[in-house]
Design an enzyme around this catalytic site. Structure first.
Site, PDB file in Angstrom:
ATOM      1  N   CYS A   2       0.882  -1.158   0.000  1.00 57.03           N
ATOM      2  CA  CYS A   2       0.000   0.000   0.000  1.00 57.03           C
ATOM      3  C   CYS A   2       0.919   1.206   0.000  1.00 57.03           C
ATOM      4  CB  CYS A   2      -0.849   0.051   1.264  1.00 57.03           C
ATOM      5  SG  CYS A   2      -1.966  -1.338   1.456  1.00 57.03           S
ATOM      6  N   ARG A  27       1.489   1.503  -5.915  1.00 64.06           N
ATOM      7  CA  ARG A  27       1.518   0.602  -4.759  1.00 64.06           C
ATOM      8  C   ARG A  27       0.124   0.113  -4.363  1.00 64.06           C
ATOM      9  NH1 ARG A  27       6.291   0.468  -2.049  1.00 64.06           N
ATOM     10  NH2 ARG A  27       5.215  -0.463  -0.285  1.00 64.06           N
ATOM     11  N   TRP A  73      -3.979  -1.394  -1.267  1.00 66.17           N
ATOM     12  CA  TRP A  73      -4.026  -2.600  -2.094  1.00 66.17           C
ATOM     13  C   TRP A  73      -4.474  -3.679  -1.118  1.00 66.17           C
ATOM     14  CZ3 TRP A  73      -3.809  -3.769  -7.086  1.00 66.17           C
ATOM     15  CH2 TRP A  73      -3.598  -5.100  -7.448  1.00 66.17           C
ATOM     16  N   ASN A  99       1.030  -0.161   5.985  1.00 65.60           N
ATOM     17  CA  ASN A  99       1.364  -0.953   4.802  1.00 65.60           C
ATOM     18  C   ASN A  99       1.971  -2.246   5.315  1.00 65.60           C
ATOM     19  OD1 ASN A  99       2.392  -1.948   2.362  1.00 65.60           O
ATOM     20  ND2 ASN A  99       4.258  -0.723   2.555  1.00 65.60           N
ATOM     21  N   GLY A 100       1.457  -3.389   4.834  1.00 69.54           N
ATOM     22  CA  GLY A 100       1.991  -4.674   5.292  1.00 69.54           C
ATOM     23  C   GLY A 100       0.871  -5.539   5.838  1.00 69.54           C
ATOM     24  N   GLU A 476       8.456 -20.909 -19.008  1.00 71.68           N
ATOM     25  CA  GLU A 476       8.242 -19.545 -18.545  1.00 71.68           C
ATOM     26  C   GLU A 476       9.332 -18.621 -19.112  1.00 71.68           C
ATOM     27  OE1 GLU A 476       5.916 -17.930 -17.489  1.00 71.68           O
ATOM     28  OE2 GLU A 476       6.761 -16.161 -16.547  1.00 71.68           O
ATOM     29  N   LYS A 480       8.498 -15.376 -21.427  1.00 69.63           N
ATOM     30  CA  LYS A 480       8.929 -14.030 -21.030  1.00 69.63           C
ATOM     31  C   LYS A 480       9.699 -13.384 -22.172  1.00 69.63           C
ATOM     32  CE  LYS A 480       7.212 -13.255 -18.302  1.00 69.63           C
ATOM     33  NZ  LYS A 480       6.193 -13.549 -17.287  1.00 69.63           N
ATOM     34  N   GLU A 483       7.365 -12.554 -25.260  1.00 69.71           N
ATOM     35  CA  GLU A 483       6.313 -11.547 -25.113  1.00 69.71           C
ATOM     36  C   GLU A 483       6.851 -10.125 -24.969  1.00 69.71           C
ATOM     37  OE1 GLU A 483       3.799 -11.888 -21.622  1.00 69.71           O
ATOM     38  OE2 GLU A 483       5.479 -12.613 -20.439  1.00 69.71           O
ATOM     39  N   HIS A 499      13.207 -35.564 -30.696  1.00 68.45           N
ATOM     40  CA  HIS A 499      12.008 -36.003 -31.422  1.00 68.45           C
ATOM     41  C   HIS A 499      11.546 -34.968 -32.441  1.00 68.45           C
ATOM     42  CE1 HIS A 499      11.768 -39.503 -28.922  1.00 68.45           C
ATOM     43  NE2 HIS A 499      11.849 -38.748 -27.828  1.00 68.45           N
ATOM     44  N   LYS A 598      -2.777  -6.414 -19.312  1.00 71.94           N
ATOM     45  CA  LYS A 598      -2.506  -6.965 -17.985  1.00 71.94           C
ATOM     46  C   LYS A 598      -3.613  -7.917 -17.532  1.00 71.94           C
ATOM     47  CE  LYS A 598       0.122  -7.184 -14.386  1.00 71.94           C
ATOM     48  NZ  LYS A 598       1.344  -7.963 -14.564  1.00 71.94           N
TER      49      LYS A 598
HETATM   50  C1  F6R Z   1       2.814 -13.403 -19.111  1.00 70.90           C
HETATM   51  C2  F6R Z   1       1.530 -13.079 -18.527  1.00 70.90           C
HETATM   52  C3  F6R Z   1       0.348 -13.812 -19.003  1.00 70.90           C
HETATM   53  C4  F6R Z   1      -0.599 -14.101 -17.849  1.00 70.90           C
HETATM   54  C5  F6R Z   1      -1.906 -14.711 -18.360  1.00 70.90           C
HETATM   55  C6  F6R Z   1      -2.810 -15.086 -17.218  1.00 70.90           C
HETATM   56  O1  F6R Z   1       3.836 -12.641 -18.551  1.00 70.90           O
HETATM   57  O2  F6R Z   1       1.436 -12.213 -17.692  1.00 70.90           O
HETATM   58  O3  F6R Z   1       0.696 -14.981 -19.666  1.00 70.90           O
HETATM   59  O4  F6R Z   1       0.037 -14.972 -16.974  1.00 70.90           O
HETATM   60  O5  F6R Z   1      -2.560 -13.798 -19.188  1.00 70.90           O
HETATM   61  O6  F6R Z   1      -3.083 -13.985 -16.440  1.00 70.90           O
HETATM   62  P1  F6R Z   1      -3.626 -14.127 -14.972  1.00 70.90           P
HETATM   63  O7  F6R Z   1      -2.566 -14.706 -14.141  1.00 70.90           O
HETATM   64  O8  F6R Z   1      -3.968 -12.708 -14.584  1.00 70.90           O
HETATM   65  O9  F6R Z   1      -4.837 -14.995 -15.039  1.00 70.90           O
END
Ligand code: F6R
Length: 603
Positions: A2, A27, A73, A99-100, A476, A480, A483, A499, A598
């Site tokens: 927060c 935050r 938050w 915060n915490g 992963e 990363k 993307e 294969h 996001k």
């Molecule tokens: C990759 C990324 C996405 C999310 C995916 C699911 O860095 O952020 O692959 O992981 O869109 O999102 P959540 O976790 O919000 O359901």
């Protein structure tokens, strides 16, 4: 996570507190509030929603000399006016921002209720204002010190009292708090951004510090009242850089926040013997679980894969996992002994949400793992394990992935304990999880990761490989990289190379191999040899002390030795930083990758 702001000293406007909060919006932004004191009393205003909504409910032009503000938050209690900070005591004279997480708030609250205190919120924070009220015998500083002794967990707090309108007290243990004064005023805040408008000379308070401010004079002590000396730091960042904590991008800042995020995820989740504690799951009959079903998308799916490997190894039960976009269209079989878990940092992902609905329709109960209190997934699931990573602004998941892993390891350990399968291996894993923030703090400082990104930034293809639990790490890592840097990165369980995918390898197609010293190490080495024989460049992530790996690698990044089950956790920041630096060096903005959002609320 927060945001806290406090200003005390010569006259300022209530709007200045809100301007300070705006700098901390990263935050938290689900609700906000301010409290000011003068000789006539304490004035508190709160509003659910973004910080700007608060401007509608306060007199922004009102002149004051002492005030605190908070942007939230949520961790305990949904975002609402009631749960917004500041929180007050029964007398209505004391206001606290926090915060915490207060780990022992339930037992403290029980005692306070028994002693007649009336609570107005569902937050952990409110216990602090009531405890200060009980401990207050005319000296606010002493009352705060007494109260601090009773609190367990991670926190930064700032306190004011209307009977002593020229005093403000701040304290920190585990959550950040910065302090600065100019000739006329003193300020406290969760980071430097709200302060640099007033002064660029600040003190980053340390854990166990209490700052007592009277007017524009201050002293710092420990929790026992002994004076401590802290050095001032001069901040030369411009405002824009300051918002990102001096980092170039939010993604880099958020990877650097991982140690703090891990600590928040751990608060209250392990007892003093190192056994996991998940009270949220009290209503689940875990002893009879014979099958676990996980659904998630993208990075969250990879976190789920780590859980699958870990839980299957020790629980001796089947763990099935699927991407939510596929799961929801397949026949769903839920039996009485099936435990279902949905993972989503945003709590809003449409495919995951629809999968939850399908599971519930089939008679299942869902445990959600998310980062956002009040999100749709938390409302539609039966119970939620919050990740407590704080807001993540960078679109690509970084600290939230790591906190997902922390919560998932904890869930698995909790079941291991419940099902009577705990042994000394788990003692050690639990000890290392509790220590993981320190290990990761060291890993993210390794300059080699950026140097390696520099060497490899111009390649247009990467092959990520791993085996066992680190197949998920490879997946992963590739996600990363692709993307945020738009490089063609593919991932395979290393045994699959022969294969088909091995046909791709040549000097233009580097292999990024996750090869810690674990039980599949020898197998991984053979797979790397196969790749090397195709003249592919080999980058390896290996365990410190593994000199042998240098013979078959072009470049190595070493990570400390941990339990073999925990390598996905400690390697995660390395793959994130590698992708980050490559994207940055190729001139892309890693915070806002093209075509991505996001929260993916479309199917
Ligand atoms: C990759 C990324 C996405 C999310 C995916 C699911 O860095 O952020 O692959 O992981 O869109 O999102 P959540 O976790 O919000 O359901």
């Amino acid at each position: 996570m927060c945001g806290i702001v406090g200003i005390i000293g010569s006259e300022f406007k209530v709007g200045d507190l809100i301007d300070g909060l705006k700098k901390l919006e990263y935050r938290g932004y689900d609700s906000a509030g301010v409290a000011t004191v003068d000789g006539n009393g304490l004035y508190v205003s709160k509003s659910v929603g973004r910080i700007d909504a608060l401007r509608g409910v306060v007199e922004t032009e009102k002149a004051v000399h002492n005030g605190i503000a908070h942007t939230r938050w949520a961790t305990h209690g949904v975002p609402s006016d009631r749960n917004a900070h500041p929180h007050t005591d029964c007398s209505g004279k004391i206001a606290v921002v926090h915060n915490g997480i207060i780990e022992n708030y339930q037992e403290l609250k029980k005692g306070l209720l028994e002693r007649g205190h009336k609570f107005h919120s569902e937050t952990d924070t409110e216990v602090i204002s009531h405890l200060i009220e009980e401990n207050f015998k005319g000296n606010l500083y002493q009352a705060v010190l007494e109260t601090l002794k009773e609190l367990r967990g991670a926190f930064a707090i700032v306190v004011i009292h209307s009977d002593i309108p020229d005093v403000m007290i701040g304290a920190r243990k585990g959550s950040p708090l910065v302090f600065g004064c100019n000739e006329e005023k003193c300020m406290l805040a969760s980071d430097v951004t709200p302060i640099i408008k007033y002064t660029r000379d600040v003190i980053f308070l340390e854990d166990g510090d209490v700052v007592y401010i009277q007017g524009n004079k201050a002293r710092i002590t420990d929790f026992s009242g002994n004076i401590v000396i802290r050095n001032r730091m001069h901040i030369s960042w411009d405002e824009n850089a300051a918002e990102k904590g001096g980092f170039k991008h939010f993604m880099l800042k958020e990877i650097n926040e991982v140690p703090e995020a891990i600590e928040s995820a751990l608060v209250g989740r392990y007892d003093e013997k190192g056994f996991p504690v998940l009270h949220e799951l009290d209503e689940f009959n875990l002893e009879r679980v014979k099958r676990i079903l996980l659904v998630a998308c993208g990075t969250s799916y990879h976190a789920g894969l780590v859980f699958k490997y870990f839980a299957e190894k020790y629980l001796d039960i089947d763990v099935l996992i699927d991407v939510a976009s596929e799961f929801r269209y397949r026949p769903i079989r839920i039996t009485d002994d099936t435990l279902t878990v949905a993972i989503s940092q945003s709590g809003e992902t449409a495919d995951t949400l629809e999968s939850i609905r399908a599971i519930k329709k089939a008679g299942g109960k869902v445990i959600a793992i998310t980062n956002v209190v009040g999100s749709t997934i938390t409302r539609e699931s039966d119970v939620t394990l919050f990740m407590n990573a704080g807001p993540e602004i960078g679109v690509a998941a970084s600290k939230t992935y790591i906190n997902q892993l922390i919560v998932l390891y904890t869930l698995a350990l909790y079941m291991i304990k419940k099902l009577g399968k705990w042994n000394n291996i788990h003692d050690e894993i639990s000890r290392q999880i509790l220590n993981s923030s320190k290990i990761i703090k060291q890993i993210i400082q390794d300059p080699k990761i950026e140097q390696m990104a520099d060497l490899y930034k111009n390649y247009n293809h990467f092959m990520y490989v791993g085996r066992g639990i680190n197949t998920a790490t490879a997946m992963e890592g590739a996600l990363k990289l692709k993307e945020i840097s738009y490089i063609n990165a593919v991932a395979y369980a290393a045994g699959e190379l022969k294969h088909g995918p091995i046909a791709l390898l040549d000097p233009t197609f580097p292999v990024f191999a996750v090869v810690p010293k674990d039980s599949l190490y020898e197998k991984m080495r053979s797979n790397i040899e196969e790749s090397k024989a195709r003249n592919a460049k080999i980058i390896t992530i290996a365990t410190e002390g593994d000199k042998e790996i240098e013979r078959i690698s072009n470049n190595v990044i070493y990570i400390p030795q941990v339990s073999e089950d925990l390598y996905p956790l400690v390697i995660a920041p390395v793959i994130q930083l590698f992708a980050y630096y490559i994207a940055n060096k190729r001139g892309y903005d890693p915070d806002k990758p093209r075509n991505l959002a996001k929260s993916v609320t479309v199917e």
